[in-house]
Design an enzyme around this catalytic site. Structure first.
Site, PDB file in Angstrom:
ATOM      1  N   LEU A  92       0.825  -1.221   0.000  1.00 37.06           N
ATOM      2  CA  LEU A  92       0.000   0.000   0.000  1.00 37.06           C
ATOM      3  C   LEU A  92       0.851   1.259   0.000  1.00 37.06           C
ATOM      4  O   LEU A  92       0.522   2.246  -0.643  1.00 37.06           O
ATOM      5  CB  LEU A  92      -0.916   0.015   1.228  1.00 37.06           C
ATOM      6  CG  LEU A  92      -2.189  -0.809   1.150  1.00 37.06           C
ATOM      7  CD1 LEU A  92      -2.994  -0.606   2.423  1.00 37.06           C
ATOM      8  CD2 LEU A  92      -3.024  -0.439  -0.061  1.00 37.06           C
ATOM      9  N   CYS A  93       1.990   1.206   0.737  1.00 37.02           N
ATOM     10  CA  CYS A  93       2.797   2.428   0.832  1.00 37.02           C
ATOM     11  C   CYS A  93       3.453   2.770  -0.513  1.00 37.02           C
ATOM     12  O   CYS A  93       3.644   3.936  -0.833  1.00 37.02           O
ATOM     13  CB  CYS A  93       3.824   2.313   1.944  1.00 37.02           C
ATOM     14  SG  CYS A  93       4.352   0.647   2.274  1.00 37.02           S
ATOM     15  N   THR A  94       3.763   1.744  -1.308  1.00 32.45           N
ATOM     16  CA  THR A  94       4.280   2.005  -2.656  1.00 32.45           C
ATOM     17  C   THR A  94       3.219   2.722  -3.482  1.00 32.45           C
ATOM     18  O   THR A  94       3.495   3.692  -4.187  1.00 32.45           O
ATOM     19  CB  THR A  94       4.663   0.684  -3.355  1.00 32.45           C
ATOM     20  OG1 THR A  94       5.630   0.030  -2.563  1.00 32.45           O
ATOM     21  CG2 THR A  94       5.216   0.928  -4.753  1.00 32.45           C
ATOM     22  N   GLU A 125       2.935   6.315  -2.077  1.00 33.46           N
ATOM     23  CA  GLU A 125       4.089   7.197  -2.065  1.00 33.46           C
ATOM     24  C   GLU A 125       4.935   7.182  -3.324  1.00 33.46           C
ATOM     25  O   GLU A 125       5.341   8.216  -3.822  1.00 33.46           O
ATOM     26  CB  GLU A 125       5.000   6.816  -0.880  1.00 33.46           C
ATOM     27  CG  GLU A 125       4.484   7.286   0.444  1.00 33.46           C
ATOM     28  CD  GLU A 125       4.480   8.814   0.547  1.00 33.46           C
ATOM     29  OE1 GLU A 125       5.548   9.405   0.339  1.00 33.46           O
ATOM     30  OE2 GLU A 125       3.403   9.388   0.801  1.00 33.46           O
ATOM     31  N   CYS A 167      -0.439  -0.133   6.317  1.00 36.04           N
ATOM     32  CA  CYS A 167       0.678  -0.630   5.516  1.00 36.04           C
ATOM     33  C   CYS A 167       1.489  -1.604   6.356  1.00 36.04           C
ATOM     34  O   CYS A 167       2.316  -1.213   7.173  1.00 36.04           O
ATOM     35  CB  CYS A 167       1.573   0.513   5.017  1.00 36.04           C
ATOM     36  SG  CYS A 167       2.721  -0.072   3.751  1.00 36.04           S
TER      37      CYS A 167
END
Ligand SMILES: [Zn+2]
Lengths: 453, 185
Positions: A216-218, A221, B112
Site C-alpha cells: 500500500l505504501c508504494t 508514495e 501498511c
C-alpha cells in the site's frame, strides 16, 4: 457481418456421430475393465447421463459445444455473468445483440439450435445460490472457471457427497467425478478429479502461486507503474472520496471513475500506460484469454468426460498441462493425494454412544490411538460446538460441554466434525486440524430398518 | 471408475431411496483453517479479540490493541478483520477503525503492513498479523509511509512526532486534521 442465418448448415444425422460410434463400438487395450463396446452406448450416453458445466465464459462456451458434439444430450450450465462486448472475440456463442444477457441462457439456446436432440438447462445464478442437492443429480461436473474460490467451492461440494466404508475405502456410488479446465493466456490445464481416488482440488492447492499484491505504501508514495496508479485509485482514493460506499467492479461508472483517477495520478508521476481496458484488467484481475487455448483445453476436458463416463479409454492420470507459448508442449503429471486432506480424505472414524456428551467426546480424543489429541476445539458444519480459546468464545461455547453429541449433531446417525488441537506426530505434540467421521452406535442399523419397513 | 452400466443401476437406486434429507452446506477449507487459527490464538497482553456476529461467524472479527510500549501507550485501537473465502491462500482484509495519527496507517484506516499484502504466505496466520499490528505501535516506521506528513515528522523530529501523537490521542488537531479522544481517563 455474418448473421446466424448465414452460417453453414449443420451436418446431418447420423454423419455427425460416425466417429463417436466408432470409438464406442470397438474394443481396445486401453479401455476400462467394464467397457462393453456396442453402438447402443451413444444412446445410453444421451439418455442416462446428466452433465453440469460450471461457467459459460470462454471455456464454458467451448465445453458446451464439445460435450454436445460428443454424445451428451442432457446438459446443465451455471453462470452468474452477463455478456460483455469484450467477450465477443472468443466466446463464440454470443452475438452483439446478446450483450447484457445471461451467458448461461444464451449459450444454452445457441448450442441447442445447432445440435439437434440436445437439452441444455441454463442456471443464471451464483454457484453458491444452488442447494447442495442440486449438484447431486449429475454424474459428472465439468469446470470452466477462472477463479480458485469457485473451484474450491465446487470441489468441496462434489467431495462432500463422498462416503467411506468402515475400512476407509470410498463407496463407489458416492463418487462424483470432476473434470477441471483452466486457461491463462497461452497456457492451460485439464485435470481429472475422482474424489477418493485422485487428488482433489484442495489436495494440491498449495501449487497455486500467490496473487501479486503491491505494498500500500508504494501505491501511496512511490508509484512506478501504470498498475500502481490504478491500484492507488482502486484501493486508497475510492474510500477517501466515497467513504462507506462499496466499489463495484461491474459498475461501468465506478470503473470509469477509477480510470480517470488513475490517469490523473499517472500524469502527476510521469507514468504512461493507463488505459480503460488495462484499468479493468488490473481491478478485476483479468488474465488475457486466447481463443485457441480455450478450444484446446476444452477439447481435452470433453474427451476426459467421455472417457470417464463410457469407459472407452483410460483417463489421463491426472493433470494435463498445455503450453502454447513457444511451440506446443503438453505434459501429463500424476499428482498424489494428501492422505489427511480435510475435503476428500476419509478422516478418522469415531464410534460414540448416543448418550456421550461433548466433554466426554473431547476426552475420548485424548485417548484415541490414531489421534491422541489434547485440548480439542470442535466444529460441525459451521457451528462452533466448543472453542478452547480465545476466552470470549470459550465462554460462549462452554454450555455445550454437557450436551450429548447426538443432540448437537441434530440426531443424525453419522456426521462429519472437524477438530483442532495438539496431536501426537512422531512422538511430538503438534497443532493439528483433523476430520472425524462420527457414527453413533446402534443408530445406523435402526434407521436402516425404518426405511425398509 | 464410472461407466454407463453402473450409472443405469444407480439411477434406479436413487429413485428408490430418495428419502429427502437435504444435504448440509459444508464448511469451506478456509473456514476450517481459520477455526484452527482462532482456537490456537496466543494473544499478547495488549490485545483483545471480539466476534460481533457471535460464535459461529469467525470470518469477521475485531481486534483491540492497547499498546503497552512506545508512543501510543494509553490509546486503544480497534481493527476489523474480514477473512476472505480463499483464506489462507489470500490474507484477511484488515482496517483500523480508530482514526489515528500514524505514519503507516492512513486516515481512512488503510494499514501498511507487508504481511497483509505483498509478503502474505499461507503459512502465516491471524496470530502473525496481530503481532505485526502490535509492532506498528511499538515501532512505527517512516520508511513505509501511508500518512506522508506523520512519516516526515517522525523522521525529521521525533520529539515533535511524540507531541503530535499525544495531541491526537487527547482528542485534538494535528495540522488540519481532528482526531478523536482515546484516553479512557
Ligand atoms: Zn483432497
Amino acid at each position: 457481418m455474418a448473421s446466424p442465418d448465414e452460417e453453414p448448415p449443420a451436418p446431418t444425422e447420423p454423419d455427425r456421430w460416425k466417429d463417436l460410434d466408432m470409438i464406442l463400438s470397438r474394443p481396445g487395450n486401453l479401455v476400462d475393465a467394464n467397457f462393453d463396446p456396442n453402438p447402443g452406448l451413444r444412446d445410453m450416453l444421451g439418455s442416462l447421463v446428466e452433465v453440469l458445466v460450471v461457467g459459460a465464459g470462454g471455456l464454458g462456451c467451448e465445453l458446451l459445444k464439445d460435450l454436445a458434439l460428443s454424445g451428451f444430450k442432457n446438459l446443465h450450465v451455471i453462470d452468474m455473468d452477463t455478456i460483455d462486448v469484450s467477450n465477443l472475440n472468443r466466446q463464440f456463442l454470443f452475438r452483439v445483440q446478446d450483450v447484457g444477457k445471461s451467458k448461461a441462457e444464451v449459450a444454452a439456446k445457441r448450442v441447442m439450435e445447432r445440435v439437434s436432440g440436445v437439452s441444455i438447462v441454463p442456471h443464471f445464478c451464483r454457484i453458491e445460490d444452488k442447494e447442495i442437492d442440486f449438484y447431486s443429480q449429475f454424474q459428472i461436473i465439468v469446470l470452466g472457471l477462472d477463479s480458485i474460490e469457485a473451484r474450491s467451492y465446487i470441489n468441496s461440494v462434489a467431495c462432500g457427497f463422498l462416503e467411506y466404508d468402515t475400512d476407509d475405502k470410498p463407496i463407489p456410488e458416492t463418487v462424483k467425478p470432476m473434470v477441471d479446465g483452466g486457461t491463462e493466456g497461452f497456457k492451460g490445464h485439464a485435470r481429472v478429479i475422482i474424489p477418493g481416488k485422485t487428488p482433489c482440488f484442495e489436495c494440491n492447492i498449495w501449487l497455486f502461486p500467490p496473487q501479486v499484491k503491491f505494498p500500500l505504501c508504494t501505491l501511496a508514495e512511490t508509484p512506478r507503474t501504470a498498475a500502481h496508479c490504478i491500484e492507488y485509485a482502486h484501493l486508497i482514493k475510492w474510500n477517501e472520496v466515497h467513504p462507506g460506499k462499496t466499489f463495484d467492479a461491474d459498475d461501468a461508472e465506478h470503473m470509469q471513475w477509477i480510470y480517470s483517477e488513475a490517469l490523473k495520478r499517472a500524469e502527476l508521476f510521469g507514468i504512461s500506460g493507463v488505459t480503460y481496458s488495462f484499468t479493468q484488467g488490473v481491478v478485476k484481475n483479468i488474465i488475457p484469454a486466447i481463443a485457441s487455448t480455450n478450444a484446446i483445453v476444452s477439447a481435452a476436458c470433453a474427451l476426459e468426460a467421455l472417457k470417464l463416463i463410457s469407459g472407452c479409454s483410460k483417463t489421463v492420470s491426472n493433470y494435463l498441462t498445455y503450453n502454447g507459448l513457444d511451440g506446443t508442449h503438453i505434459n501429463v503429471s500424476e499428482f498424489v493425494r494428501d492422505k489427511d486432506c480435510l475435503v476428500c480424505g476419509p478422516g478418522t472414524l469415531i464410534e460414540l454412544d448416543t448418550s456421550s456428551t461433548l466433554s466426554e467426546f473431547i476426552k475420548m480424543l485424548e485417548e484415541h490411538p490414531k489421534l491422541l489429541m489434547s485440548r480439542a476445539s470442535v466444529t460441525h458444519e459451521g457451528n462452533n460446538l466448543y472453542m478452547q480459546s480465545p476466552e470470549v468464545l470459550e465462554q460462549m461455547t462452554r454450555p455445550n460441554l454437557i450436551v450429548p453429541m447426538s443432540e448437537l449433531l441434530h440426531g443424525a446417525p453419522r456426521a462429519t466434525v472437524h477438530v483442532t488441537g495438539m496431536a501426537e506426530n512422531n512422538g511430538r505434540k503438534v497443532s493439528s486440524l483433523r476430520k472425524l467421521r462420527v457414527a453413533f452406535k446402534g443408530v445406523d442399523e435402526a434407521s436402516k430398518m425404518d426405511t425398509t419397513v | 471408475m464410472l461407466n454407463l452400466i453402473k450409472i443405469k443401476g444407480q439411477k434406479k437406486e436413487d429413485a428408490a431411496n430418495a428419502n429427502g434429507k437435504p444435504a448440509a452446506k459444508k464448511q469451506s477449507p478456509g473456514e476450517l483453517r481459520l477455526h484452527k487459527d482462532i482456537a490456537e490464538l496466543n494473544l499478547p497482553k495488549s490485545t483483545r479479540i471480539s466476534f460481533p456476529n457471535g460464535k459461529d461467524d469467525l470470518m469477521n472479527f475485531e481486534v483491540t490493541i492497547r499498546p503497552d510500549e512506545g508512543y501510543y501507550v494509553g490509546g486503544k485501537f480497534v481493527f476489523t478483520f474480514q477473512v476472505p473465502p480463499a483464506y489462507p491462500h489470500e490474507p484477511p482484509k484488515v482496517k483500523c477503525k480508530t482514526k489515528v495519527y500514524h505514519p503507516n496507517i492512513d486516515l481512512e484506516g488503510n494499514v501498511c503492513l507487508n504481511i497483509l499484502r505483498e509478503d502474505w504466505k499461507p503459512v502465516l496466520n491471524v496470530n502473525t498479523i496481530v503481532y505485526g499490528l502490535n509492532l506498528l505501535f511499538s515501532q512505527p516506521n517512516d520508511e513505509d509511509p501511508l500518512n506522508h506528513e506523520a512519516a516526515a515528522v517522525l523522521r525529521d523530529n521525533p520529539e515533535k512526532f511524540e507531541r503530535n501523537v499525544q495531541r491526537a490521542m487527547a482528542g485534538g488537531y494535528v495540522g488540519e486534521t481532528h482526531f478523536p479522544r482515546l484516553f479512557r481517563r
